[in-house]
Write a protein that holds these residues in place. Structure first.
Motif, PDB file in Angstrom:
ATOM      1  N   LYS A 136       1.611   1.205  -8.495  1.00 40.57           N
ATOM      2  CA  LYS A 136       0.521   1.967  -8.030  1.00 40.57           C
ATOM      3  C   LYS A 136       0.999   3.449  -8.484  1.00 40.57           C
ATOM      4  O   LYS A 136       2.231   3.882  -8.722  1.00 40.57           O
ATOM      5  CB  LYS A 136       0.353   1.877  -6.398  1.00 40.57           C
ATOM      6  N   ILE A 162       5.668   9.995   0.851  1.00 39.75           N
ATOM      7  CA  ILE A 162       4.782   8.808   0.223  1.00 39.75           C
ATOM      8  C   ILE A 162       5.082   7.917   1.431  1.00 39.75           C
ATOM      9  O   ILE A 162       6.414   7.705   1.622  1.00 39.75           O
ATOM     10  CB  ILE A 162       5.346   8.601  -0.938  1.00 39.75           C
ATOM     11  N   ARG A 163       3.995   7.502   2.096  1.00 40.88           N
ATOM     12  CA  ARG A 163       4.145   6.238   2.906  1.00 40.88           C
ATOM     13  C   ARG A 163       3.989   5.165   2.335  1.00 40.88           C
ATOM     14  O   ARG A 163       2.987   4.744   1.605  1.00 40.88           O
ATOM     15  CB  ARG A 163       3.102   6.641   4.057  1.00 40.88           C
ATOM     16  N   VAL A 209       0.991   7.433  -8.094  1.00 42.85           N
ATOM     17  CA  VAL A 209       0.851   8.486  -6.882  1.00 42.85           C
ATOM     18  C   VAL A 209       1.140   9.859  -7.519  1.00 42.85           C
ATOM     19  O   VAL A 209       1.968   9.967  -8.409  1.00 42.85           O
ATOM     20  CB  VAL A 209       1.943   8.327  -5.674  1.00 42.85           C
ATOM     21  N   SER A 220       0.810  -1.166  -0.074  1.00 47.16           N
ATOM     22  CA  SER A 220      -0.022  -0.080   0.052  1.00 47.16           C
ATOM     23  C   SER A 220       0.802   1.246   0.068  1.00 47.16           C
ATOM     24  O   SER A 220       2.045   1.265   0.314  1.00 47.16           O
ATOM     25  CB  SER A 220      -0.957   0.063   1.168  1.00 47.16           C
ATOM     26  N   ALA A 221       0.510   2.413  -0.514  1.00 48.02           N
ATOM     27  CA  ALA A 221       0.998   3.638  -0.446  1.00 48.02           C
ATOM     28  C   ALA A 221      -0.048   4.731  -0.683  1.00 48.02           C
ATOM     29  O   ALA A 221      -0.874   4.606  -1.336  1.00 48.02           O
ATOM     30  CB  ALA A 221       1.986   3.450  -1.759  1.00 48.02           C
ATOM     31  N   TYR A 222       0.436   5.941   0.070  1.00 51.99           N
ATOM     32  CA  TYR A 222      -0.278   7.019  -0.150  1.00 51.99           C
ATOM     33  C   TYR A 222       0.301   8.471   0.075  1.00 51.99           C
ATOM     34  O   TYR A 222       1.438   8.250   0.704  1.00 51.99           O
ATOM     35  CB  TYR A 222      -1.301   7.094   0.870  1.00 51.99           C
ATOM     36  N   VAL A 223       0.322   9.153  -0.290  1.00 54.97           N
ATOM     37  CA  VAL A 223       0.968  10.639  -0.249  1.00 54.97           C
ATOM     38  C   VAL A 223       0.200  11.391   1.047  1.00 54.97           C
ATOM     39  O   VAL A 223      -0.997  11.612   1.135  1.00 54.97           O
ATOM     40  CB  VAL A 223       0.917  11.643  -1.392  1.00 54.97           C
ATOM     41  N   THR A 224       0.929  11.976   1.963  1.00 53.57           N
ATOM     42  CA  THR A 224       0.533  12.539   2.999  1.00 53.57           C
ATOM     43  C   THR A 224       0.343  14.054   2.822  1.00 53.57           C
ATOM     44  O   THR A 224       0.889  14.556   1.685  1.00 53.57           O
ATOM     45  CB  THR A 224       1.559  12.314   4.322  1.00 53.57           C
TER      46      THR A 224
END
Length: 128
Positions: free
Chosen positions: A105, A42-43, A107, A33-37
């Protein structure tokens, strides 16, 4: 002769192994999993169910690798925070890759324009 040759070709084509569909993420021995804070980082998180190495790649829109890290086969859980403040705004691709397949993924990194608030100070002076 032509008929025999065409029969041999058809038999060879029918007996050839059929290419399977690309590996689906649920069939892989790891999840990612990955997402931008909000701080433009990017976590990334990877959880593995089998002991095999996984490579984490970050590519820009020109498909150039700008970050690469290999997670050892002994490490079953991995988490990282990638600082993106030195990168230009735009779309990036994260790829989590093992010998079994890959998960990709997209981003988007976008900095908010800096705006200075407009403030006014008004003093009420007593009427003379």
């Amino acid at each position: 002769m032509f008929n025999l040759l065409s029969n041999l070709i058809c038999t060879a084509l029918l007996s050839a192994p059929v290419l399977s569909e690309p590996t689906t993420p649920s069939a892989l021995p790891f999840g990612a999993s990955a997402y931008v804070t909000s701080e433009n980082k990017i976590r990334v998180s990877v959880v593995k169910s089998a002991a095999e190495p996984v490579m984490v790649l970050l590519r820009n829109d020109k498909k150039e690798i700008i970050f690469q890290e290999t997670i050892s086969k002994k490490e079953l859980k991995y988490a990282a925070k990638l600082d993106m403040k030195n990168l230009a705004d735009g779309a990036y691709e994260l790829e989590f890759k093992s010998a079994q397949g890959a998960i990709r993924k997209q981003v988007n990194v976008a900095t908010q324009p800096v705006s200075t608030p407009v403030r006014s100070v008004v003093l009420n002076t007593p009427a003379e």
